[in-house]
Design a protein around this motif. Structure first.
Motif, PDB file in Angstrom:
ATOM      1  N   GLU A   1       0.830  -1.213   0.000  1.00 11.46           N
ATOM      2  CA  GLU A   1       0.000   0.000   0.000  1.00 11.46           C
ATOM      3  C   GLU A   1       0.864   1.263   0.000  1.00 11.46           C
ATOM      4  OE1 GLU A   1      -3.252   0.369   2.667  1.00 11.46           O
ATOM      5  OE2 GLU A   1      -4.072  -1.583   2.125  1.00 11.46           O
ATOM      6  N   LEU A   2       1.971   1.222   0.713  1.00 14.75           N
ATOM      7  CA  LEU A   2       2.861   2.397   0.725  1.00 14.75           C
ATOM      8  C   LEU A   2       3.412   2.638  -0.679  1.00 14.75           C
ATOM      9  CD1 LEU A   2       4.326   4.637   2.291  1.00 14.75           C
ATOM     10  CD2 LEU A   2       6.174   3.027   2.735  1.00 14.75           C
ATOM     11  N   LYS A   3       3.747   1.540  -1.363  1.00 15.42           N
ATOM     12  CA  LYS A   3       4.274   1.666  -2.731  1.00 15.42           C
ATOM     13  C   LYS A   3       3.199   2.237  -3.655  1.00 15.42           C
ATOM     14  CE  LYS A   3       6.894  -0.888  -6.064  1.00 15.42           C
ATOM     15  NZ  LYS A   3       6.758  -2.086  -6.823  1.00 15.42           N
ATOM     16  N   ALA A   4       1.950   1.772  -3.482  1.00 14.66           N
ATOM     17  CA  ALA A   4       0.856   2.280  -4.328  1.00 14.66           C
ATOM     18  C   ALA A   4       0.638   3.775  -4.069  1.00 14.66           C
ATOM     19  CB  ALA A   4      -0.425   1.485  -4.042  1.00 14.66           C
ATOM     20  N   ALA A   5       0.701   4.165  -2.781  1.00 17.66           N
ATOM     21  CA  ALA A   5       0.524   5.588  -2.447  1.00 17.66           C
ATOM     22  C   ALA A   5       1.660   6.413  -3.047  1.00 17.66           C
ATOM     23  CB  ALA A   5       0.494   5.756  -0.922  1.00 17.66           C
ATOM     24  N   ARG A   6       2.864   5.843  -3.013  1.00 15.99           N
ATOM     25  CA  ARG A   6       4.014   6.559  -3.575  1.00 15.99           C
ATOM     26  C   ARG A   6       3.836   6.787  -5.080  1.00 15.99           C
ATOM     27  NH1 ARG A   6       9.837   3.776  -3.652  1.00 15.99           N
ATOM     28  NH2 ARG A   6       8.698   2.466  -5.095  1.00 15.99           N
ATOM     29  N   GLU A   7       3.324   5.738  -5.766  1.00 12.18           N
ATOM     30  CA  GLU A   7       3.103   5.885  -7.213  1.00 12.18           C
ATOM     31  C   GLU A   7       2.091   6.977  -7.502  1.00 12.18           C
ATOM     32  OE1 GLU A   7       5.085   4.446  -9.343  1.00 12.18           O
ATOM     33  OE2 GLU A   7       6.041   3.492  -7.626  1.00 12.18           O
ATOM     34  N   GLN A   8       1.058   7.064  -6.662  1.00 12.60           N
ATOM     35  CA  GLN A   8       0.037   8.104  -6.840  1.00 12.60           C
ATOM     36  C   GLN A   8       0.671   9.484  -6.692  1.00 12.60           C
ATOM     37  OE1 GLN A   8      -2.975   7.862  -7.801  1.00 12.60           O
ATOM     38  NE2 GLN A   8      -4.357   6.791  -6.389  1.00 12.60           N
ATOM     39  N   ILE A   9       1.535   9.612  -5.671  1.00 11.21           N
ATOM     40  CA  ILE A   9       2.186  10.912  -5.431  1.00 11.21           C
ATOM     41  C   ILE A   9       3.096  11.260  -6.613  1.00 11.21           C
ATOM     42  CG2 ILE A   9       3.815  12.150  -3.932  1.00 11.21           C
ATOM     43  CD1 ILE A   9       2.578  10.511  -1.591  1.00 11.21           C
ATOM     44  N   TYR A  10       3.832  10.271  -7.109  1.00  5.42           N
ATOM     45  CA  TYR A  10       4.697  10.507  -8.277  1.00  5.42           C
ATOM     46  C   TYR A  10       3.860  10.993  -9.462  1.00  5.42           C
ATOM     47  CZ  TYR A  10       8.766   8.080  -6.238  1.00  5.42           C
ATOM     48  OH  TYR A  10       9.825   7.709  -5.461  1.00  5.42           O
ATOM     49  N   ARG A  11       2.685  10.356  -9.642  1.00  4.89           N
ATOM     50  CA  ARG A  11       1.823  10.688 -10.784  1.00  4.89           C
ATOM     51  C   ARG A  11       1.317  12.134 -10.648  1.00  4.89           C
ATOM     52  NH1 ARG A  11      -3.407  10.141 -11.878  1.00  4.89           N
ATOM     53  NH2 ARG A  11      -3.891   9.424  -9.784  1.00  4.89           N
ATOM     54  N   LEU A  12       0.879  12.481  -9.430  1.00  7.54           N
ATOM     55  CA  LEU A  12       0.366  13.847  -9.210  1.00  7.54           C
ATOM     56  C   LEU A  12       1.475  14.885  -9.365  1.00  7.54           C
ATOM     57  CD1 LEU A  12      -1.996  13.200  -6.180  1.00  7.54           C
ATOM     58  CD2 LEU A  12      -2.684  13.846  -8.488  1.00  7.54           C
ATOM     59  N   ALA A  13       2.648  14.552  -8.822  1.00  8.86           N
ATOM     60  CA  ALA A  13       3.776  15.495  -8.919  1.00  8.86           C
ATOM     61  C   ALA A  13       4.154  15.698 -10.394  1.00  8.86           C
ATOM     62  CB  ALA A  13       4.968  14.978  -8.129  1.00  8.86           C
ATOM     63  N   ALA A  14       4.147  14.589 -11.163  1.00  9.12           N
ATOM     64  CA  ALA A  14       4.527  14.682 -12.580  1.00  9.12           C
ATOM     65  C   ALA A  14       3.578  15.586 -13.351  1.00  9.12           C
ATOM     66  CB  ALA A  14       4.560  13.286 -13.193  1.00  9.12           C
ATOM     67  N   ALA A  15       2.317  15.672 -12.888  1.00  7.51           N
ATOM     68  CA  ALA A  15       1.318  16.486 -13.589  1.00  7.51           C
ATOM     69  C   ALA A  15       1.389  17.958 -13.160  1.00  7.51           C
ATOM     70  CB  ALA A  15      -0.079  15.931 -13.310  1.00  7.51           C
ATOM     71  N   SER A  16       2.240  18.266 -12.200  1.00  7.07           N
ATOM     72  CA  SER A  16       2.287  19.641 -11.697  1.00  7.07           C
ATOM     73  C   SER A  16       3.369  20.439 -12.426  1.00  7.07           C
ATOM     74  CB  SER A  16       2.583  19.629 -10.190  1.00  7.07           C
ATOM     75  OG  SER A  16       3.062  20.898  -9.800  1.00  7.07           O
ATOM     76  N   PRO A  17       2.974  21.473 -13.184  1.00  4.92           N
ATOM     77  CA  PRO A  17       4.002  22.286 -13.854  1.00  4.92           C
ATOM     78  C   PRO A  17       4.908  23.005 -12.861  1.00  4.92           C
ATOM     79  CG  PRO A  17       1.761  23.005 -14.480  1.00  4.92           C
ATOM     80  CD  PRO A  17       1.610  21.933 -13.446  1.00  4.92           C
ATOM     81  N   VAL A  18       4.366  23.379 -11.691  1.00  2.00           N
ATOM     82  CA  VAL A  18       5.196  24.089 -10.700  1.00  2.00           C
ATOM     83  C   VAL A  18       6.296  23.170 -10.173  1.00  2.00           C
ATOM     84  CG1 VAL A  18       5.185  25.213  -8.436  1.00  2.00           C
ATOM     85  CG2 VAL A  18       3.326  25.630 -10.028  1.00  2.00           C
ATOM     86  N   LEU A  19       5.954  21.889  -9.967  1.00  2.60           N
ATOM     87  CA  LEU A  19       6.968  20.973  -9.444  1.00  2.60           C
ATOM     88  C   LEU A  19       7.876  20.421 -10.537  1.00  2.60           C
ATOM     89  CD1 LEU A  19       5.084  18.817  -6.770  1.00  2.60           C
ATOM     90  CD2 LEU A  19       6.882  20.500  -6.381  1.00  2.60           C
ATOM     91  N   MET A  20       7.250  19.832 -11.587  1.00  4.25           N
ATOM     92  CA  MET A  20       8.054  19.053 -12.528  1.00  4.25           C
ATOM     93  C   MET A  20       8.109  19.636 -13.939  1.00  4.25           C
ATOM     94  SD  MET A  20       8.920  16.825 -10.328  1.00  4.25           S
ATOM     95  CE  MET A  20       9.621  15.302 -10.894  1.00  4.25           C
ATOM     96  N   GLY A  21       7.488  20.798 -14.157  1.00  2.00           N
ATOM     97  CA  GLY A  21       7.508  21.409 -15.486  1.00  2.00           C
ATOM     98  C   GLY A  21       8.913  21.881 -15.853  1.00  2.00           C
ATOM     99  N   GLU A  22       9.069  22.265 -17.125  1.00  2.00           N
ATOM    100  CA  GLU A  22      10.401  22.664 -17.605  1.00  2.00           C
ATOM    101  C   GLU A  22      10.987  23.818 -16.779  1.00  2.00           C
ATOM    102  OE1 GLU A  22      10.540  23.662 -21.765  1.00  2.00           O
ATOM    103  OE2 GLU A  22      12.588  24.431 -21.441  1.00  2.00           O
ATOM    104  N   ALA A  23      10.114  24.770 -16.400  1.00  2.00           N
ATOM    105  CA  ALA A  23      10.599  25.906 -15.595  1.00  2.00           C
ATOM    106  C   ALA A  23      10.180  25.747 -14.136  1.00  2.00           C
ATOM    107  CB  ALA A  23      10.055  27.211 -16.154  1.00  2.00           C
TER     108      ALA A  23
END
Ligand code: SF4
Length: 433
Positions: free
Chosen positions: A209-231
């Protein structure tokens, strides 16, 4: 017990003794997280002066540290602040918190005062106090160089030994527990450094479950331009906020006399990107890696350092900002309070500080020399002594960081009610989409 080690280490530097204390599951659940636990242990001492030898220096981790949980490699350091007189706490990255957990400790409580400069070295359940007189006055880089074979290193520099009220504690060379002057509490105990090395895993209740939660967080972070966008923050560091804060009238300029900086476009993260071609760096176990190092090893400043050493001082010399950041880290001083104290000094004296003057004043503060001796008390005390209280932009005597509340009114409330005064909560930056 899952998530926690269920024990803490308490060391008395006066008697050079230590003992292990068990933590019950009920206690851990009630005060979940490093800040909660540290606060619980500070509460019973809160009427003591910061330099009372019984005042504890508290280092605590939370239940997610040393697990697969993203961005969890952090630790809370707490005591009574020499700068504000209130509760002082700072969240610090690097790998110290993870290593402390690996060594089997949820927290460390340090009391007393050693009769000579000393260091604490922890390896799993074993610990030893060593004399460290040969490190008197040593820069933090030198302490790290000498000690890093013993594990993760936490130390103070000459600023703390010289009584600077906004002294920081440096972890793993580049990570600062910057605010509140906690470095001075450490130096007041004659404690120069702590090292910790461990080899244990922290038990997790349900790894799947911790791994599944981590994947969800990675997915959400990847969709955030402020966190993971080019700038965004992952690519440009927290300096990615520079243009955003300026455009929202949140960039304190010329000691808070204005909220926008006319030279922002040439002092932003893009300018550092072009000049230094930085690579990613960050806390243990983090995938965002918001810290940045230049191609030649230069440490690229965090947003608040970039902003305060440029806009607040009306300085457009990027090299001097890199140098100011390096001096603050080596001497162990909070960059935010240091820059804001210089801005206060500039307003009171009516002289804009040149890049060279900024650097020489910083060195004088760290060494408690000349004008630096008075400035090392922080802007509130300095302004008070000179009869110009309004020139200190501080709350509870702590200098306000690089988020001007006139662009986000809620920040004013946060500064007013925060136990730490002019500081954000340890939870991070006030991004508002
Ligand atoms: S985002 Fe930055 S500060 Fe937060 S854990 Fe990652 S590297 Fe550390």
């Amino acid at each position: 017990m899952f998530g926690w080690c269920g024990r803490l280490l308490q060391i008395d530097l006066t008697k050079r003794t230590g003992f292990e204390q068990s933590l019950s599951p009920e206690f851990c659940r009630m005060f979940i997280g490093g800040r909660g636990m540290a606060g619980c242990f500070l509460k019973r001492h809160v009427t003591r002066a910061w330099d009372d030898y019984l005042m504890p220096l508290l280092l605590f981790t939370g239940p997610l540290v040393n697990t697969a949980s993203p961005t969890s490699g952090r630790m809370c350091i707490m005591s009574r602040s020499p700068l504000t007189g209130t509760v002082g706490d700072s969240s610090v990255g690097g790998s110290f918190g993870t290593s402390l957990k690996k060594a089997g400790w949820d927290g460390l409580i340090i009391t007393g005062r050693s009769d000579c400069l000393c260091g604490i070295e922890i390896t799993d359940s074993h610990w030893v106090i060593r004399d460290a007189d040969h490190l008197k006055g040593a820069m933090t880089d030198m302490v790290h160089e000498e000690c890093e074979s013993k594990g993760s290193v936490l130390c103070v520099g000459p600023a703390a030994e010289n009584g600077v009220r906004f002294s920081s504690i440096m972890v793993d060379r580049h990570f600062a527990a910057g605010r509140n002057g906690l470095g001075l509490v450490c130096a007041g105990k004659n404690l120069k450094y702590i090292t910790v090395k461990g080899s244990e895993n922290t038990p997790v209740h349900n790894k799947t479950e911790l791994k599944a939660a981590r994947e969800q967080i990675y997915r959400l972070a990847a969709a955030s331009p402020v966190l993971m966008g080019e700038a965004g923050i992952s690519n440009r560091g927290t300096g990615a906020l520079y243009d955003l804060m300026d455009s929202r009238c949140m960039m304190p300029t010329e000691n808070f006399q204005r909220t926008r900086f006319s030279d922002a476009a040439r002092m932003n993260a893009h300018a550092y990107q072009k000049k230094f071609r930085p690579k990613k760096d960050g806390c243990k176990g983090c995938h965002i890696l918001c810290k940045k190092r230049g191609a030649n090893g230069e440490v690229i400043p965090e947003f608040e350092t970039m902003s305060h050493f440029s806009a607040l001082l009306v300085n457009t010399d990027i090299d001097s900002i890199i140098q100011a950041n390096r001096i603050c880290n080596s001497m162990g001083m909070d960059t935010i309070s240091a820059a804001a104290t210089l801005a206060c000094f500039s307003e009171i004296t009516g002289n804009r500080l040149t890049p060279d003057r900024i650097i020489s004043l910083l060195e004088d503060i760290g060494l408690s020399k000349g004008e630096g001796r008075e400035l090392g008390k922080g802007s509130a005390a300095f302004a008070d002594d000179t009869g110009c209280n309004s020139a200190s932009m501080s709350v509870k005597a702590q200098e306000i960081p690089a988020y001007d509340p006139r662009g986000a009114y809620g920040m004013a409330l946060a500064y007013a009610i925060s136990t730490r005064g002019g500081a954000l909560s340890s939870q991070g930056i006030p991004y508002q989409p």
